[in-house]
Design a protein around this motif. Structure first.
Motif: not given
Length: 168
Positions: A41-48, A60-63
């Protein structure tokens, strides 16, 4: 170092997949293993932001409303009966990106990614991103050998046009 290989090896990587590789190259210093032990998830946040720039839909998140469901089966009145969530999906629905961290090999998460992408309606390509180094082990190399065997052996034919493996 970012490494990548497209399977089958007899086909050149397509432009959209190459653009996704470029996203990884842009953030290489922030995500490369073993220097960083980030979660997927942290890698995805950086790549987003980079994935959004190449027209990918990104979780965008786990919801529930932040996830990207991709249809698998349709039920009564053509309503989606079963779907699988993707980390990212091309806007045309043909490319699924899954980012893995520690579970890629240990829990055979990459096999689950292959199965799910194979079941997703309209998906033609799967991109699996895994750590180059996980606890001193080369996850990229292990999955590379598996995918090479899968495509050379030719006993199991996937409904995908190809799989791109990225090591970060």
């Amino acid at each position: 170092m970012i490494r990548y290989q497209f399977f089958p090896k007899s086909i050149k990587i397509n432009e959209q997949s190459q653009a996704i590789v470029e996203c990884f190259l842009r953030v290489e210093e922030q995500i490369k293993s073993p220097n960083h032990t980030l979660s997927s998830n942290q890698v995805l946040d950086i790549l987003r932001p980079y994935l959004l720039a190449v027209e990918m839909l990104v979780e965008a998140g786990k919801a529930r409303e932040q996830k990207i469901p991709v249809p698998v089966l349709f039920g009564l009145n053509n309503k989606v009966d079963i779907s699988f969530d993707a980390d990212a999906l091309s806007k045309d629905g043909k490319i699924v990106l899954e980012i893995e961290a520690g579970r890629a090999v240990d829990n055979y998460q990459f096999l689950k990614d292959i199965f799910q992408a194979s079941m997703m309606v309209g998906v033609e390509y799967l991109i699996i991103a895994v750590r180059n180094d996980y606890r001193g082990r080369d996850d990229f190399a292990k999955i590379y050998k598996f995918l090479e065997l899968l495509y050379i052996n030719n006993r199991l034919i996937l409904p995908l046009k190809g799989i791109l493996l990225i090591g970060y």
